[in-house]
Every structure is written in structure tokens, then in C-alpha cells.
Design an enzyme around this catalytic site. Structure first.
Site, PDB file in Angstrom:
ATOM      1  N   GLY A  35      -0.659   8.600  17.245  1.00  0.00           N
ATOM      2  CA  GLY A  35      -1.536   9.701  17.637  1.00  0.00           C
ATOM      3  C   GLY A  35      -1.032  11.021  17.084  1.00  0.00           C
ATOM      4  N   SER A  36      -1.780  12.072  17.358  1.00  0.00           N
ATOM      5  CA  SER A  36      -1.462  13.367  16.755  1.00  0.00           C
ATOM      6  C   SER A  36      -0.179  13.972  17.322  1.00  0.00           C
ATOM      7  CB  SER A  36      -2.642  14.326  16.949  1.00  0.00           C
ATOM      8  OG  SER A  36      -2.918  14.507  18.319  1.00  0.00           O
ATOM      9  N   THR A  37       0.186  13.632  18.566  1.00  0.00           N
ATOM     10  CA  THR A  37       1.431  14.162  19.138  1.00  0.00           C
ATOM     11  C   THR A  37       2.628  13.338  18.653  1.00  0.00           C
ATOM     12  OG1 THR A  37       0.081  14.645  21.084  1.00  0.00           O
ATOM     13  CG2 THR A  37       2.438  15.037  21.277  1.00  0.00           C
TER      14      THR A  37
ATOM     15  N   ASP B 149      -3.405   9.988  26.651  1.00  0.00           N
ATOM     16  CA  ASP B 149      -4.661  10.722  26.799  1.00  0.00           C
ATOM     17  C   ASP B 149      -4.728  11.421  28.146  1.00  0.00           C
ATOM     18  OD1 ASP B 149      -5.859   9.939  24.250  1.00  0.00           O
ATOM     19  OD2 ASP B 149      -5.678   7.942  25.111  1.00  0.00           O
TER      20      ASP B 149
ATOM     21  N   GLY C 119      -6.436   6.637  20.537  1.00  0.00           N
ATOM     22  CA  GLY C 119      -6.243   6.430  19.098  1.00  0.00           C
ATOM     23  C   GLY C 119      -6.403   4.976  18.685  1.00  0.00           C
TER      24      GLY C 119
ATOM     25  N   GLU D  60       1.019  -0.447  21.342  1.00  0.00           N
ATOM     26  CA  GLU D  60       1.754   0.541  22.147  1.00  0.00           C
ATOM     27  C   GLU D  60       2.277  -0.088  23.436  1.00  0.00           C
ATOM     28  OE1 GLU D  60      -0.396   4.732  20.872  1.00  0.00           O
ATOM     29  OE2 GLU D  60      -1.307   3.536  22.439  1.00  0.00           O
TER      30      GLU D  60
HETATM   31  C1  5RP Z   1      -3.210   5.976  20.762  1.00  0.00           C
HETATM   32  C2  5RP Z   1      -2.795   6.658  22.004  1.00  0.00           C
HETATM   33  C3  5RP Z   1      -2.335   8.073  21.877  1.00  0.00           C
HETATM   34  O1  5RP Z   1      -1.043   8.160  22.325  1.00  0.00           O
HETATM   35  C4  5RP Z   1      -3.227   8.936  22.696  1.00  0.00           C
HETATM   36  O2  5RP Z   1      -4.561   8.732  22.259  1.00  0.00           O
HETATM   37  C5  5RP Z   1      -2.857  10.393  22.564  1.00  0.00           C
HETATM   38  O3  5RP Z   1      -3.119  10.817  21.276  1.00  0.00           O
HETATM   39  P1  5RP Z   1      -2.970  12.340  20.836  1.00  0.00           P
HETATM   40  O4  5RP Z   1      -1.502  12.633  20.845  1.00  0.00           O
HETATM   41  O5  5RP Z   1      -3.574  12.386  19.459  1.00  0.00           O
HETATM   42  O6  5RP Z   1      -3.735  13.170  21.826  1.00  0.00           O
HETATM   43  O7  5RP Z   1      -2.796   6.131  23.083  1.00  0.00           O
HETATM   44  O8  5RP Z   1      -3.690   4.689  21.042  1.00  0.00           O
END
Ligand code: 5RP
Length: 237
Positions: free
Chosen positions: A36-38, A93, A106, A112
């Protein structure tokens, strides 16, 4: 090699949380790398540290993270070859103060969860808008087998009703469905407030065709939540 340079305030917050979690990494650790972006900021910072001589071995939770880590020269191995991991760092999320997570926005929830379950510790990194009193405002991702996926979706309605929940269930991607790294589909389930997440999680895993769901209730051991001028730590870091 230099770190990503975000300019948007929310992106700066994500990077701040990621770099705090990076301080928890020790030489020789076996690490799970989130998606994901973080998580991308964490992998970016880790790549920098590895270039500076840090030795760790990592398991990525998606092909996207694998590609980023490979580009940065981060050493990776298969989970089965490593056994238990010391630490996984991943985004979410939504999360609550008792470290219940809703994940899968994501689309990487299956890998995960496998990686989180194999980890002695899991630190969640996020901007502080992700901290909620209850899970469920974000639609719950449920990964399902492609075979008869619409029948599985119908069965999901039954499970939700049994748990006192209701809401729209949407196939991610619609007419051109999103396909996960494992070759499955995802239904995003807009349930609203989930009062009894353990009950829901237990019911979901009993539905044939459900591969995994986005409730992560027993894995996170700590969290770093970044605000514009704050850094909140929950649990153990
Ligand atoms: C991917 C995930 C991500 O960790 C989650 O969607 C958070 O993403 P972001 O850091 O882009 O907000 O669960 O499957």
C-alpha cells in the site's frame, strides 16, 4: 539513493509513520513487508538503510512490494524458508485503539494475513485519519474464489444477516474484476459499524469460496499514527 520526497500533507504523514517504524528494525531481523501507499514509504526507507549496510531478510506481501524491494536491492526469501518472522510492518484501512484492523483496500489481504500470522510482532503504520472507534465505515474486502463467485457473494449476504449486518456487496472492478496476486476476486462489503468483529470473522471463514477477509483482529502488536504535527504510538513498538 535518496528517500521519496512527498509533498502532499497526507503523504508526509504516511512517511512520518513509516520512518518511525523503521527505527524498530534491528540488524539480522526477518521482516514482513506490507503493501500500500504507506508501506511503500517503509520499504523505501528500508532500502536506504540496506544500501547503507543494514542486513535483514524480507518477505513481501504482494508482487508490487516485491518489485519495489527488488529495485531497492532488499534481500528477500520465501516465508517457508524463514519460518517465523521477527516483525511485519504494514498499513491498514481502519484501526481501533485495541489494534483491530480492517485491511485489503489494496487487494493484498491474503498474503498480508499469511505474513502477519507468521510474525512475532506487527506494527501498523498509518496517517491518523485511519484511527476509528469502530471498524466498518470502510467497506470490508472479502477475497473469494473465482469459481461461482456470485454464489459466494449471495452466501455472504446470509452471513451478514446472521451477524445483524447488512449493506451493499460490490465486486471490485465491476465488469472487469480486479484480480488479486493469488488469482481471486474481491467483494467490497459496505456494512457500516461492525459491533462484533470476532463473530463476523468466525462466520466468514466458514463460507465455502471465501479465501480470506480483511478483518485482522489478533495480529497487530503496535501502531504508529501520524498527524500533521503529532505522532501517536499504540501498543508495543
Ligand atoms: C492492502 C492493505 C493496505 O495496507 C491498506 O489498504 C492501506 O493502504 P494505504 O497505506 O495505501 O492507505 O491492506 O491490501
Amino acid at each position: 539513493m535518496s528517500l521519496l520526497q512527498p509533498t502532499e500533507p497526507i503523504e508526509i504523514m504516511k512517511q512520518k509513520a513509516a520512518l518511525r517504524a523503521l527505527e524498530c528494525v534491528r540488524p539480522g531481523m526477518k521482516l514482513g513487508l506490507g503493501t500500500g501507499s504507506t508501506a511503500r514509504y517503509f520499504v523505501d526507507g528500508l532500502g536506504q538503510k540496506c544500501a547503507d549496510g543494514l542486513e535483514v531478510v524480507c518477505v513481501p506481501t504482494s508482487e508490487a512490494t516485491r518489485a519495489q524491494a527488488a529495485e531497492l536491492g532488499i534481500v528477500m526469501a520465501e516465508l517457508g524458508a524463514l519460518g517465523r518472522l521477527d516483525l511485519t510492518v504494514d498499513g491498514a484501512d481502519e484501526m481501533t485503539r485495541d489494534l483491530h484492523l480492517l485491511k485489503g483496500g489494496g487487494g493484498a489481504l491474503l498474503r498480508e494475513k499469511i505474513v502477519a500470522a507468521a510474525s512475532d510482532a506487527m506494527i501498523v503504520i498509518a496517517d491518523d485519519t485511519k484511527l476509528k472507534d469502530h471498524l466498518g465505515a470502510f467497506a470490508l474486502p472479502v477475497e473469494v474464489s473465482k469459481f461461482a463467485h456470485d454464489a459466494t457473494a449471495a452466501a455472504l449476504h446470509g452471513v451478514f444477516a446472521q451477524c445483524g449486518l447488512s449493506g451493499a456487496i460490490a465486486l471490485r472492478g465491476g465488469e472487469t474484476p480486479f484480480e488479486t496476486d493469488g488469482g481471486h476476486f474481491i467483494y467490497d462489503c459496505a456494512l457500516g459499524k461492525i459491533d462484533a468483529p470476532h463473530e463476523l470473522a468466525s462466520a466468514l471463514v466458514l463460507v465455502p469460496g471465501v479465501v480470506e477477509h480483511g478483518l485482522f483482529l489478533t495480529y497487530a502488536t503496535g501502531a504508529v499514527l501520524a498527524g500533521a504535527d503529532s505522532l501517536t504510538e499504540l501498543g508495543d513498538l
